[in-house]
Design an enzyme around this catalytic site. Structure first.
Site, PDB file in Angstrom:
ATOM      1  N   ARG A  61      25.125  40.973  43.197  1.00 39.85           N
ATOM      2  CA  ARG A  61      26.587  40.912  43.073  1.00 39.85           C
ATOM      3  C   ARG A  61      27.136  40.834  44.483  1.00 39.85           C
ATOM      4  O   ARG A  61      26.902  41.717  45.308  1.00 39.85           O
ATOM      5  CB  ARG A  61      27.118  42.159  42.355  1.00 39.85           C
ATOM      6  CG  ARG A  61      28.616  42.317  42.508  1.00 39.85           C
ATOM      7  CD  ARG A  61      29.199  43.350  41.585  1.00 39.85           C
ATOM      8  NE  ARG A  61      29.217  42.862  40.219  1.00 39.85           N
ATOM      9  CZ  ARG A  61      29.940  43.411  39.248  1.00 39.85           C
ATOM     10  NH1 ARG A  61      30.686  44.480  39.493  1.00 39.85           N
ATOM     11  NH2 ARG A  61      29.906  42.915  38.031  1.00 39.85           N
TER      12      ARG A  61
ATOM     13  N   HIS B 285      30.938  34.634  36.938  1.00 40.37           N
ATOM     14  CA  HIS B 285      30.364  35.855  36.357  1.00 40.37           C
ATOM     15  C   HIS B 285      29.595  35.457  35.089  1.00 40.37           C
ATOM     16  O   HIS B 285      29.995  35.797  33.968  1.00 40.37           O
ATOM     17  CB  HIS B 285      31.485  36.849  36.043  1.00 40.37           C
ATOM     18  CG  HIS B 285      31.021  38.259  35.847  1.00 40.37           C
ATOM     19  ND1 HIS B 285      29.699  38.643  35.960  1.00 40.37           N
ATOM     20  CD2 HIS B 285      31.714  39.393  35.536  1.00 40.37           C
ATOM     21  CE1 HIS B 285      29.601  39.944  35.723  1.00 40.37           C
ATOM     22  NE2 HIS B 285      30.803  40.418  35.474  1.00 40.37           N
TER      23      HIS B 285
ATOM     24  N   GLN C  41      28.521  37.996  32.270  1.00 36.20           N
ATOM     25  CA  GLN C  41      29.602  38.513  31.422  1.00 36.20           C
ATOM     26  C   GLN C  41      29.938  37.525  30.315  1.00 36.20           C
ATOM     27  O   GLN C  41      30.102  37.910  29.153  1.00 36.20           O
ATOM     28  CB  GLN C  41      30.848  38.786  32.280  1.00 36.20           C
ATOM     29  CG  GLN C  41      31.987  39.392  31.478  1.00 36.20           C
ATOM     30  CD  GLN C  41      31.657  40.787  30.972  1.00 36.20           C
ATOM     31  OE1 GLN C  41      31.303  41.649  31.768  1.00 36.20           O
ATOM     32  NE2 GLN C  41      31.781  41.010  29.671  1.00 36.20           N
TER      33      GLN C  41
ATOM     34  N   ASP D 123      41.704  39.502  32.224  1.00 36.56           N
ATOM     35  CA  ASP D 123      40.946  40.227  33.250  1.00 36.56           C
ATOM     36  C   ASP D 123      41.974  40.837  34.206  1.00 36.56           C
ATOM     37  O   ASP D 123      43.164  40.506  34.148  1.00 36.56           O
ATOM     38  CB  ASP D 123      40.033  39.216  33.976  1.00 36.56           C
ATOM     39  CG  ASP D 123      39.039  39.842  34.933  1.00 36.56           C
ATOM     40  OD1 ASP D 123      38.906  41.082  34.949  1.00 36.56           O
ATOM     41  OD2 ASP D 123      38.391  39.083  35.678  1.00 36.56           O
TER      42      ASP D 123
ATOM     43  N   CYS E  29      36.506  41.858  30.168  1.00 37.28           N
ATOM     44  CA  CYS E  29      35.196  42.197  30.745  1.00 37.28           C
ATOM     45  C   CYS E  29      35.141  43.641  31.231  1.00 37.28           C
ATOM     46  O   CYS E  29      34.050  44.185  31.392  1.00 37.28           O
ATOM     47  CB  CYS E  29      34.850  41.221  31.857  1.00 37.28           C
ATOM     48  SG  CYS E  29      35.979  41.239  33.252  1.00 37.28           S
TER      49      CYS E  29
ATOM     50  N   ARG F 165      26.235  43.508  27.215  1.00 40.08           N
ATOM     51  CA  ARG F 165      25.661  43.158  28.530  1.00 40.08           C
ATOM     52  C   ARG F 165      24.193  43.586  28.562  1.00 40.08           C
ATOM     53  O   ARG F 165      23.341  42.872  29.076  1.00 40.08           O
ATOM     54  CB  ARG F 165      26.439  43.863  29.661  1.00 40.08           C
ATOM     55  CG  ARG F 165      27.871  43.384  29.874  1.00 40.08           C
ATOM     56  CD  ARG F 165      27.931  42.009  30.511  1.00 40.08           C
ATOM     57  NE  ARG F 165      27.255  41.928  31.789  1.00 40.08           N
ATOM     58  CZ  ARG F 165      27.772  42.301  32.971  1.00 40.08           C
ATOM     59  NH1 ARG F 165      29.005  42.775  33.029  1.00 40.08           N
ATOM     60  NH2 ARG F 165      27.082  42.173  34.092  1.00 40.08           N
TER      61      ARG F 165
HETATM   62  N1  NVA Z   1      37.341  39.342  38.024  1.00 41.03           N
HETATM   63  C1  NVA Z   1      36.867  40.703  38.221  1.00 41.03           C
HETATM   64  C2  NVA Z   1      35.771  41.011  37.250  1.00 41.03           C
HETATM   65  C3  NVA Z   1      35.232  42.402  37.359  1.00 41.03           C
HETATM   66  C4  NVA Z   1      34.069  42.632  36.442  1.00 41.03           C
HETATM   67  C5  NVA Z   1      36.402  40.868  39.667  1.00 41.03           C
HETATM   68  O1  NVA Z   1      35.778  39.947  40.195  1.00 41.03           O
HETATM   69  O2  NVA Z   1      36.671  41.920  40.248  1.00 41.03           O
HETATM   70  N1   CP Z   2      32.389  43.648  33.625  1.00 42.79           N
HETATM   71  C1   CP Z   2      31.681  44.048  34.697  1.00 42.79           C
HETATM   72  O1   CP Z   2      30.961  43.268  35.333  1.00 42.79           O
HETATM   73  O2   CP Z   2      31.806  45.373  34.985  1.00 42.79           O
HETATM   74  P1   CP Z   2      31.312  46.146  36.277  1.00 42.79           P
HETATM   75  O3   CP Z   2      32.160  45.650  37.434  1.00 42.79           O
HETATM   76  O4   CP Z   2      31.540  47.585  35.969  1.00 42.79           O
HETATM   77  O5   CP Z   2      29.867  45.827  36.514  1.00 42.79           O
END
Ligand code: NVA
Ligand code: CP
Length: 306
Positions: A102, A129, A132, A221, A261, A289
């Site tokens: 990540r 993502h 997800q 989101d 998500c 997930r």
């Molecule tokens: N769009 C959000 C998703 C978090 C799971 C982010 O990138 O922070």
């Molecule tokens: N939806 C998701 O990826 O959650 P986290 O940021 O908690 O991993």
């Protein structure tokens, strides 16, 4: 080498297999039956951004499959002291069987993958993502059957989730209605769909309620994704009308589902009565997930199983 960096790294038929396998893995999990196809395999998880679901689902999933996990973050590894991502990839991939990352720019996971000896999974970047959306589509299928020909309404930021929905729509043959505030539109070339998306696949709407019209799934989101915190106040003002509420859900089909998500901010991108209401499947979505990523790791490491 099979990497999973973008949603279109797998074909429609591979998704068919992964969804079926995830359903089997989930059934076994619910029945307390072991499914240990990754015994003695090691997953390295690299987090350059925060996580709850991604961390727990990959870590628990790998242990449940008989493997083990190494957890690294920017601050507790040499990544935080400017060791090149290429060198990190060369070293880490000599010691483990699969890697989940990540991070910020998509180019970082791509550079890692280019220098990795083992499969690499995108656990979220600024642009995509895929894990997800894998869980979201699996959740849709569980509740309503095939997503082919259905309509997904994306309300809010033209972000990593929106980009991934667009890739998925083209691959799995469904429609996406998108409504974002002006200045926060999806960028088709960032989404990797410029010149690739079929006519009628993707429609944009100025008003979020219009995007919800006839939708089978309404999803949103956070207004501010990780890494964009400096824009928080500007975004709060720009997104004020992009809160998924009961009016928006009423514009969708009567059997429409709501997904997010997570993490969610009640009263910002979604009202409490929607996320905690009868059309919301966010807890199944989060749980899934675990199941889909177990199927994904198994597929990347072992291929299709009899
Ligand atoms: N769009 C959000 C998703 C978090 C799971 C982010 O990138 O922070
Ligand atoms: N939806 C998701 O990826 O959650 P986290 O940021 O908690 O991993």
């Amino acid at each position: 080498m099979n990497h999973y960096l973008k949603f279109d790294d797998l074909s429609a038929s591979e998704y068919g297999y992964v969804f079926e396998r995830a359903a089997l893995i989930k059934r076994k999990f619910k029945a307390y039956e072991k499914h240990q196809t990754l015994t003695d395999r090691t997953l390295a998880m690299i987090f350059e951004k925060a996580s709850t679901r991604t961390r727990v689902s990959f870590e628990a999933g790998m242990y449940q499959m008989g493997g083990s996990v190494v957890h690294l973050t920017t601050v507790d590894s040499q990544l935080g002291r400017a060791e090149p991502i290429e060198d990190s990839a060369r070293v880490i991939s000599r010691m483990v069987d699969i890697v989940m990352i990540r991070t910020f720019e998509q180019t970082r996971v791509e550079r890692f993958a280019e220098h990795s000896r083992v499969p690499v999974i995108n656990g979220l970047t600024n642009e995509f993502h895929p894990c997800q959306i894998l869980a979201d589509i699996f959740t849709y299928i569980e509740h309503r059957g095939s997503i082919q020909g259905r309509t997904v309404a994306w309300i809010g930021d033209g972000n990593n989730m929106a980009n991934t929905w667009l890739q998925a729509a083209e691959l799995l043959d469904f429609k996406v209605h998108v409504s974002t505030p002006s200045g926060y539109e999806v960028n088709e070339s960032t989404a990797g769909v410029a010149g690739k998306i079929s006519a009628g696949r993707y429609q944009t709407y100025s008003h979020p309620i219009d995007a919800c019209h006839q939708a089978d799934l309404v999803t949103t989101d956070v207004w501010t994704s990780m890494g964009f915190e400096a824009e928080n106040e500007t975004r709060r003002r720009a997104f004020a009308d992009w809160c998924v509420d009961v009016r928006m859900m009423a514009a969708a089909r009567p059997d429409a589902l709501f997904m997010h998500c997570l993490p969610a901010h009640r009263g910002e991108e979604v009202s409490a009565d929607v996320i905690d209401g009868p059309q919301s499947v966010v807890w199944d979505e989060a749980e899934n997930r675990l199941h889909v990523q177990k199927a994904l790791m198994e597929y990347l490491l072992l291929g299709p199983m009899a």
